[in-house]
Design an enzyme around this catalytic site. Structure first.
Site, PDB file in Angstrom:
ATOM      1  N   HIS A  67       0.548   1.383 -13.243  1.00 12.53           N
ATOM      2  CA  HIS A  67       1.375   0.259 -13.713  1.00 12.53           C
ATOM      3  C   HIS A  67       2.834   0.727 -13.777  1.00 12.53           C
ATOM      4  O   HIS A  67       3.110   1.806 -14.301  1.00 12.53           O
ATOM      5  CB  HIS A  67       0.893  -0.205 -15.090  1.00 12.53           C
ATOM      6  N   ILE A 123      -7.926  -9.627 -11.347  1.00 10.22           N
ATOM      7  CA  ILE A 123      -8.456  -9.208 -12.647  1.00 10.22           C
ATOM      8  C   ILE A 123      -9.959  -8.945 -12.477  1.00 10.22           C
ATOM      9  O   ILE A 123     -10.670  -9.725 -11.835  1.00 10.22           O
ATOM     10  CB  ILE A 123      -8.245 -10.336 -13.695  1.00 10.22           C
ATOM     11  N   LEU A 124     -10.425  -7.838 -13.047  1.00 11.72           N
ATOM     12  CA  LEU A 124     -11.842  -7.487 -12.927  1.00 11.72           C
ATOM     13  C   LEU A 124     -12.604  -7.916 -14.184  1.00 11.72           C
ATOM     14  O   LEU A 124     -12.055  -7.863 -15.287  1.00 11.72           O
ATOM     15  CB  LEU A 124     -11.973  -5.973 -12.718  1.00 11.72           C
ATOM     16  N   ASN A 140      -5.723   2.714 -12.667  1.00  8.77           N
ATOM     17  CA  ASN A 140      -4.698   1.798 -12.151  1.00  8.77           C
ATOM     18  C   ASN A 140      -3.336   2.439 -12.378  1.00  8.77           C
ATOM     19  O   ASN A 140      -3.152   3.220 -13.308  1.00  8.77           O
ATOM     20  CB  ASN A 140      -4.775   0.478 -12.931  1.00  8.77           C
ATOM     21  N   GLY A 149       0.778  -1.230   0.000  1.00 10.31           N
ATOM     22  CA  GLY A 149       0.000   0.000   0.000  1.00 10.31           C
ATOM     23  C   GLY A 149       0.812   1.284   0.000  1.00 10.31           C
ATOM     24  O   GLY A 149       0.330   2.315   0.474  1.00 10.31           O
ATOM     25  N   MET A 161      -4.110  -7.019  -7.032  1.00  7.71           N
ATOM     26  CA  MET A 161      -3.591  -8.127  -7.832  1.00  7.71           C
ATOM     27  C   MET A 161      -4.669  -9.004  -8.477  1.00  7.71           C
ATOM     28  O   MET A 161      -4.399 -10.149  -8.807  1.00  7.71           O
ATOM     29  CB  MET A 161      -2.691  -9.012  -6.960  1.00  7.71           C
ATOM     30  N   ASN A 188       1.446   3.055  -2.553  1.00  3.96           N
ATOM     31  CA  ASN A 188       0.722   3.996  -3.422  1.00  3.96           C
ATOM     32  C   ASN A 188      -0.499   4.579  -2.725  1.00  3.96           C
ATOM     33  O   ASN A 188      -0.819   5.751  -2.912  1.00  3.96           O
ATOM     34  CB  ASN A 188       0.332   3.311  -4.738  1.00  3.96           C
TER      35      ASN A 188
HETATM   36  C1  GRF Z   1       3.265  -0.973  -7.582  1.00  3.72           C
HETATM   37  O1  GRF Z   1       4.483  -1.172  -8.212  1.00  3.72           O
HETATM   38  C2  GRF Z   1       2.179  -0.779  -8.605  1.00  3.72           C
HETATM   39  O2  GRF Z   1       2.610  -0.133  -9.744  1.00  3.72           O
HETATM   40  C3  GRF Z   1       1.815  -2.178  -8.943  1.00  3.72           C
HETATM   41  O3  GRF Z   1       1.904  -2.877  -7.713  1.00  3.72           O
HETATM   42  C4  GRF Z   1       2.815  -2.218  -6.844  1.00  3.72           C
HETATM   43  C5  GRF Z   1       2.078  -1.925  -5.576  1.00  3.72           C
HETATM   44  O4  GRF Z   1       2.838  -1.398  -4.547  1.00  3.72           O
HETATM   45  N1  GRF Z   1       0.543  -2.217  -9.619  1.00  3.72           N
HETATM   46  P1  GRF Z   1       2.153  -0.824  -3.250  1.00  3.72           P
HETATM   47  O5  GRF Z   1       1.248  -1.915  -2.661  1.00  3.72           O
HETATM   48  O6  GRF Z   1       1.366   0.399  -3.596  1.00  3.72           O
HETATM   49  O7  GRF Z   1       3.284  -0.519  -2.308  1.00  3.72           O
END
Ligand code: GRF
Length: 206
Positions: A110, A93-94, A108, A12, A91, A14
């Site tokens: 990426h 898929i929707l 999202n 988490g 993680m 992000n």
């Molecule tokens: C990030 O690298 C994001 O781009 C990818 O999964 C990772 C998640 O990291 N989709 P966090 O859980 O936000 O630390």
């Protein structure tokens, strides 16, 4: 206020970047009301609790069909009247039914410059390993709308990050997070919540 839900499966960081940005006075038109984790014990849940944000765990493995998992997600999001969904290290898929229902309202992040190193199988460190294997000198991150194609929706924001001599997937992942993901995702949330709030207000005036 635009009601935001963040969907997570892991650390988490992000999510944290969005919460920090909001705490610094940004995202004036949006509020993170709900964090849903597809995994029990994800550290992202703790981060949400630290900010007094409601959390739910909806585990993918508790459902035999993805349709049922997505229906459970949708039920929770509707109960909270969520306007904007942010996938931040989510993680799962929707289904197309789900992404169609929330078209233009799910984003999202990426960790590559789409269309490089994206799509099915490209997640976590695998993305950075693939970039290093290919030998690219520049990689980065992309924030995009989510549709039924994995990493296939319209691009909102991108930011480039240099690959350095001697990088490992781990060092590259860290740099891409620090220099791109943690900056872009909060900005995208702010941009979209501003636009959605304006649209809402224009609708109310009619
Ligand atoms: C990030 O690298 C994001 O781009 C990818 O999964 C990772 C998640 O990291 N989709 P966090 O859980 O936000 O630390």
């Amino acid at each position: 206020m635009i009601k935001i839900a963040v969907l997570v499966s892991g650390g988490g960081s992000n999510l944290q970047a969005i919460l920090d940005y909001k705490a610094a006075g940004h995202i004036p038109n949006g509020e993170v009301c709900l964090v849903i984790s597809s995994k029990q014990g994800a550290y992202a849940l703790q981060r949400a609790k630290n900010h007094q944000i409601d959390t739910l765990v909806i585990e993918r493995r508790q459902f035999s069909k993805n349709e049922d998992f997505c229906a459970a997600l949708k039920g929770a999001l509707q109960a909270y009247q969520i306007d904007l969904i942010v996938l931040a290290g989510f993680m799962c898929i929707l289904t197309k039914e789900f992404t169609d229902f929330y078209a233009g309202r799910i984003i999202n992040v990426h960790p590559s410059l789409i269309p490089s190193f994206c799509g099915e199988g490209y997640y976590g460190l695998r993305v950075h390993q693939a970039a290093l294997d290919y030998g690219v000198k520049v990689t980065g991150a992309t924030v995009h709308f989510v549709n039924e194609i994995t990493d296939g929706g319209k691009i909102l924001l991108q930011r480039a990050v240099e690959v350095q001599e001697g990088d490992t997937p781990e060092t590259l992942q860290k740099r891409v997070m620090e220099q791109a993901e943690w900056i872009l995702l909060p900005q995208a949330v702010e941009m979209l919540s501003d636009t959605m709030e304006q649209t809402k207000k224009a609708g109310e005036r009619k």
